[in-house]
Scaffold this motif. Structure first.
Motif, PDB file in Angstrom:
ATOM      1  N   ARG A  47       0.837  -1.080  -0.063  1.00 54.21           N
ATOM      2  CA  ARG A  47       0.032  -0.048   0.064  1.00 54.21           C
ATOM      3  C   ARG A  47       1.010   1.383   0.021  1.00 54.21           C
ATOM      4  O   ARG A  47       0.543   2.009  -0.719  1.00 54.21           O
ATOM      5  N   GLU A  48       2.051   1.326   0.760  1.00 57.20           N
ATOM      6  CA  GLU A  48       2.931   2.280   0.914  1.00 57.20           C
ATOM      7  C   GLU A  48       3.763   2.635  -0.619  1.00 57.20           C
ATOM      8  O   GLU A  48       3.577   3.681  -1.085  1.00 57.20           O
ATOM      9  N   ALA A  49       4.127   1.540  -1.273  1.00 57.10           N
ATOM     10  CA  ALA A  49       4.484   1.609  -2.370  1.00 57.10           C
ATOM     11  C   ALA A  49       3.569   2.230  -3.540  1.00 57.10           C
ATOM     12  O   ALA A  49       3.940   2.890  -4.360  1.00 57.10           O
ATOM     13  N   ALA A  50       2.402   1.934  -3.658  1.00 55.85           N
ATOM     14  CA  ALA A  50       1.370   2.063  -4.495  1.00 55.85           C
ATOM     15  C   ALA A  50       1.099   3.757  -4.150  1.00 55.85           C
ATOM     16  O   ALA A  50       0.874   4.218  -5.134  1.00 55.85           O
ATOM     17  N   GLY A  51       1.049   3.989  -2.970  1.00 55.38           N
ATOM     18  CA  GLY A  51       0.758   5.563  -2.674  1.00 55.38           C
ATOM     19  C   GLY A  51       2.002   6.241  -3.036  1.00 55.38           C
ATOM     20  O   GLY A  51       1.821   7.322  -3.848  1.00 55.38           O
ATOM     21  N   PHE A  52       3.398   6.063  -2.910  1.00 55.65           N
ATOM     22  CA  PHE A  52       4.251   6.609  -3.570  1.00 55.65           C
ATOM     23  C   PHE A  52       4.336   6.750  -5.066  1.00 55.65           C
ATOM     24  O   PHE A  52       4.906   7.859  -5.729  1.00 55.65           O
ATOM     25  N   ALA A  53       4.059   5.602  -5.650  1.00 52.23           N
ATOM     26  CA  ALA A  53       4.010   5.445  -7.134  1.00 52.23           C
ATOM     27  C   ALA A  53       2.614   6.634  -7.771  1.00 52.23           C
ATOM     28  O   ALA A  53       2.769   7.125  -8.615  1.00 52.23           O
ATOM     29  N   ALA A  54       1.502   6.589  -7.095  1.00 46.82           N
ATOM     30  CA  ALA A  54       0.663   7.441  -7.388  1.00 46.82           C
ATOM     31  C   ALA A  54       0.985   8.876  -6.920  1.00 46.82           C
ATOM     32  O   ALA A  54       0.829   9.706  -7.937  1.00 46.82           O
ATOM     33  N   ARG A  71      -1.219   3.473   6.943  1.00 51.85           N
ATOM     34  CA  ARG A  71      -0.938   3.800   8.478  1.00 51.85           C
ATOM     35  C   ARG A  71      -1.889   3.237   9.292  1.00 51.85           C
ATOM     36  O   ARG A  71      -1.606   2.785  10.339  1.00 51.85           O
ATOM     37  N   ARG A  72      -2.925   2.950   8.474  1.00 49.71           N
ATOM     38  CA  ARG A  72      -3.708   2.081   9.536  1.00 49.71           C
ATOM     39  C   ARG A  72      -3.463   0.854   9.695  1.00 49.71           C
ATOM     40  O   ARG A  72      -3.553  -0.020  10.889  1.00 49.71           O
ATOM     41  N   MET A  73      -2.507   0.137   8.753  1.00 51.05           N
ATOM     42  CA  MET A  73      -1.980  -1.217   9.137  1.00 51.05           C
ATOM     43  C   MET A  73      -0.715  -1.213   9.928  1.00 51.05           C
ATOM     44  O   MET A  73      -0.694  -2.294  10.882  1.00 51.05           O
ATOM     45  N   THR A  74      -0.049  -0.253  10.102  1.00 49.50           N
ATOM     46  CA  THR A  74       1.362  -0.335  10.666  1.00 49.50           C
ATOM     47  C   THR A  74       1.258   0.539  11.933  1.00 49.50           C
ATOM     48  O   THR A  74       2.056   0.226  12.668  1.00 49.50           O
ATOM     49  N   GLY A  75       0.192   1.620  11.889  1.00 53.69           N
ATOM     50  CA  GLY A  75       0.176   2.545  13.205  1.00 53.69           C
ATOM     51  C   GLY A  75       1.257   3.511  13.235  1.00 53.69           C
ATOM     52  O   GLY A  75       1.620   4.495  14.210  1.00 53.69           O
ATOM     53  N   SER A  76       2.127   3.440  12.049  1.00 57.88           N
ATOM     54  CA  SER A  76       3.392   4.536  12.295  1.00 57.88           C
ATOM     55  C   SER A  76       2.831   5.816  11.725  1.00 57.88           C
ATOM     56  O   SER A  76       1.805   6.104  10.786  1.00 57.88           O
ATOM     57  N   GLU A  78       5.227   7.869  10.115  1.00 59.04           N
ATOM     58  CA  GLU A  78       6.120   8.386   9.266  1.00 59.04           C
ATOM     59  C   GLU A  78       5.851   8.760   7.883  1.00 59.04           C
ATOM     60  O   GLU A  78       6.352   9.679   7.103  1.00 59.04           O
ATOM     61  N   LEU A  79       4.569   8.308   7.493  1.00 59.41           N
ATOM     62  CA  LEU A  79       3.998   9.184   6.171  1.00 59.41           C
ATOM     63  C   LEU A  79       3.226  10.269   6.344  1.00 59.41           C
ATOM     64  O   LEU A  79       2.724  10.862   5.364  1.00 59.41           O
ATOM     65  N   TRP A  80       3.128  10.935   7.502  1.00 56.07           N
ATOM     66  CA  TRP A  80       2.157  12.043   7.709  1.00 56.07           C
ATOM     67  C   TRP A  80       2.739  13.370   7.018  1.00 56.07           C
ATOM     68  O   TRP A  80       1.826  14.125   6.481  1.00 56.07           O
ATOM     69  N   PRO A  81       4.125  13.886   6.744  1.00 60.45           N
ATOM     70  CA  PRO A  81       4.457  14.533   5.951  1.00 60.45           C
ATOM     71  C   PRO A  81       3.847  14.430   4.408  1.00 60.45           C
ATOM     72  O   PRO A  81       3.415  15.406   3.842  1.00 60.45           O
ATOM     73  N   VAL A 105       2.967  15.074  14.495  1.00 61.75           N
ATOM     74  CA  VAL A 105       4.365  15.744  14.107  1.00 61.75           C
ATOM     75  C   VAL A 105       5.431  15.389  15.093  1.00 61.75           C
ATOM     76  O   VAL A 105       6.547  15.369  15.036  1.00 61.75           O
ATOM     77  N   GLN A 106       4.937  15.338  16.420  1.00 61.23           N
ATOM     78  CA  GLN A 106       6.028  15.537  17.378  1.00 61.23           C
ATOM     79  C   GLN A 106       6.571  13.849  17.560  1.00 61.23           C
ATOM     80  O   GLN A 106       7.363  13.859  18.219  1.00 61.23           O
ATOM     81  N   LYS A 107       5.844  12.758  16.922  1.00 63.45           N
ATOM     82  CA  LYS A 107       6.358  11.623  17.013  1.00 63.45           C
ATOM     83  C   LYS A 107       7.158  11.454  15.954  1.00 63.45           C
ATOM     84  O   LYS A 107       7.776  10.310  15.726  1.00 63.45           O
ATOM     85  N   LEU A 108       7.270  12.262  14.793  1.00 65.38           N
ATOM     86  CA  LEU A 108       8.274  11.949  13.832  1.00 65.38           C
ATOM     87  C   LEU A 108       9.885  12.193  14.129  1.00 65.38           C
ATOM     88  O   LEU A 108      10.119  12.781  15.061  1.00 65.38           O
ATOM     89  N   ASP A 109      10.526  11.349  13.451  1.00 65.10           N
ATOM     90  CA  ASP A 109      11.975  11.569  13.830  1.00 65.10           C
ATOM     91  C   ASP A 109      12.330  13.144  13.229  1.00 65.10           C
ATOM     92  O   ASP A 109      11.666  13.598  12.449  1.00 65.10           O
ATOM     93  N   LYS A 110      13.510  13.106  13.364  1.00 63.41           N
ATOM     94  CA  LYS A 110      14.182  14.393  13.076  1.00 63.41           C
ATOM     95  C   LYS A 110      13.904  14.753  11.269  1.00 63.41           C
ATOM     96  O   LYS A 110      13.304  15.728  10.894  1.00 63.41           O
ATOM     97  N   ALA A 111      14.250  13.798  10.510  1.00 57.38           N
ATOM     98  CA  ALA A 111      14.040  13.986   9.050  1.00 57.38           C
ATOM     99  C   ALA A 111      12.484  14.261   8.821  1.00 57.38           C
ATOM    100  O   ALA A 111      12.184  14.994   8.049  1.00 57.38           O
TER     101      ALA A 111
END
Length: 220
Positions: A47-54, A71-76, A78-81, A105-111
């Motif tokens: 799903r993530e790869a499909a998202g980036f391709a789209a 995000r629903r599947m992983t709870g992560s 990192e895709l927020w931005p 946003v506060q849960k994201l790493d520095k990058a």
């Protein structure tokens, strides 16, 4: 690991092609992502790869739906931005700004936080708030002399905003700083610097054609 071995290999081959083609041939990468999606829509990586391709083919509504599913599947978070940037692509910069203020946003790493700052600044510019965009980009990461993977893009975005605001001298300084940090050519900072310095580029192929025409028989 959740798929039968043969199916897993088929899915993996398609995901490899997505990664291989997404920068240079995004439409082909998108086609491979759709195959992987048909084969294994319940796998978060698919799903993530499909998202980036789209996203790479500017299909922002589709990309956003895929990122939300991943995000629903992983709870992560990192895709927020990139999810916020999809909102920008859909002409909803105010939603991107709202996302920039969410607890995720506060849960994201520095990058991820730097990426979110870039998206928020872009949203400000979309809304015509150029001064606010410049202020949004002013941060410890921008001021730091340390070169990180995001440094060139952050400096470039700041220079571009300064130039749009008519602050040409400052923009030139920051394009130069962006170029200094851009080890892999991820920006066109060198071209922007050349433009500011009045350097004109000539297409060698076009110039050669013009010379050939000038030397040829006018009646040919």
């Amino acid at each position: 690991m959740s798929l039968p071995k043969t199916l897993a290999e088929d899915v993996a081959r398609n995901l490899v092609m997505v990664a291989k083609l997404i920068d240079e041939e995004p439409e082909k990468a998108y086609a491979y992502s759709r195959i992987a999606l048909r084969l294994a829509s319940r796998v978060a990586a698919v799903r993530e790869a499909a998202g980036f391709a789209a996203y790479a083919t500017q299909k922002y509504a589709e990309a956003l739906a895929e990122f939300r599913a991943a995000r629903r599947m992983t709870g992560s978070v990192e895709l927020w931005p990139v999810m916020a940037d999809c909102e920008r692509g859909l002409g909803r910069p105010e939603r991107a700004m709202a996302m920039a203020g969410e607890p995720e946003v506060q849960k994201l790493d520095k990058a991820g936080q730097v990426e979110m700052r870039l998206v928020a600044a872009g949203a400000r510019r979309d809304m015509g708030q150029l001064d606010a965009a410049i202020v949004t980009l002013q941060s410890p990461e921008l001021a730091s002399n340390s070169v990180q993977p995001w440094t060139a893009r952050l400096r470039y975005a700041y220079a571009d905003a300064l130039l749009e605001a008519g602050r040409e001298a400052e923009a030139r300084e920051w394009f130069a700083k962006a170029l200094e940090a851009d080890k892999d050519g991820s920006t066109d900072a060198s071209d922007r610097l050349a433009e500011l310095d009045g350097v004109e580029f000539v297409d060698a192929a076009v110039e050669e054609d013009e010379v050939t025409e000038a030397d040829g028989d006018p009646q040919d």
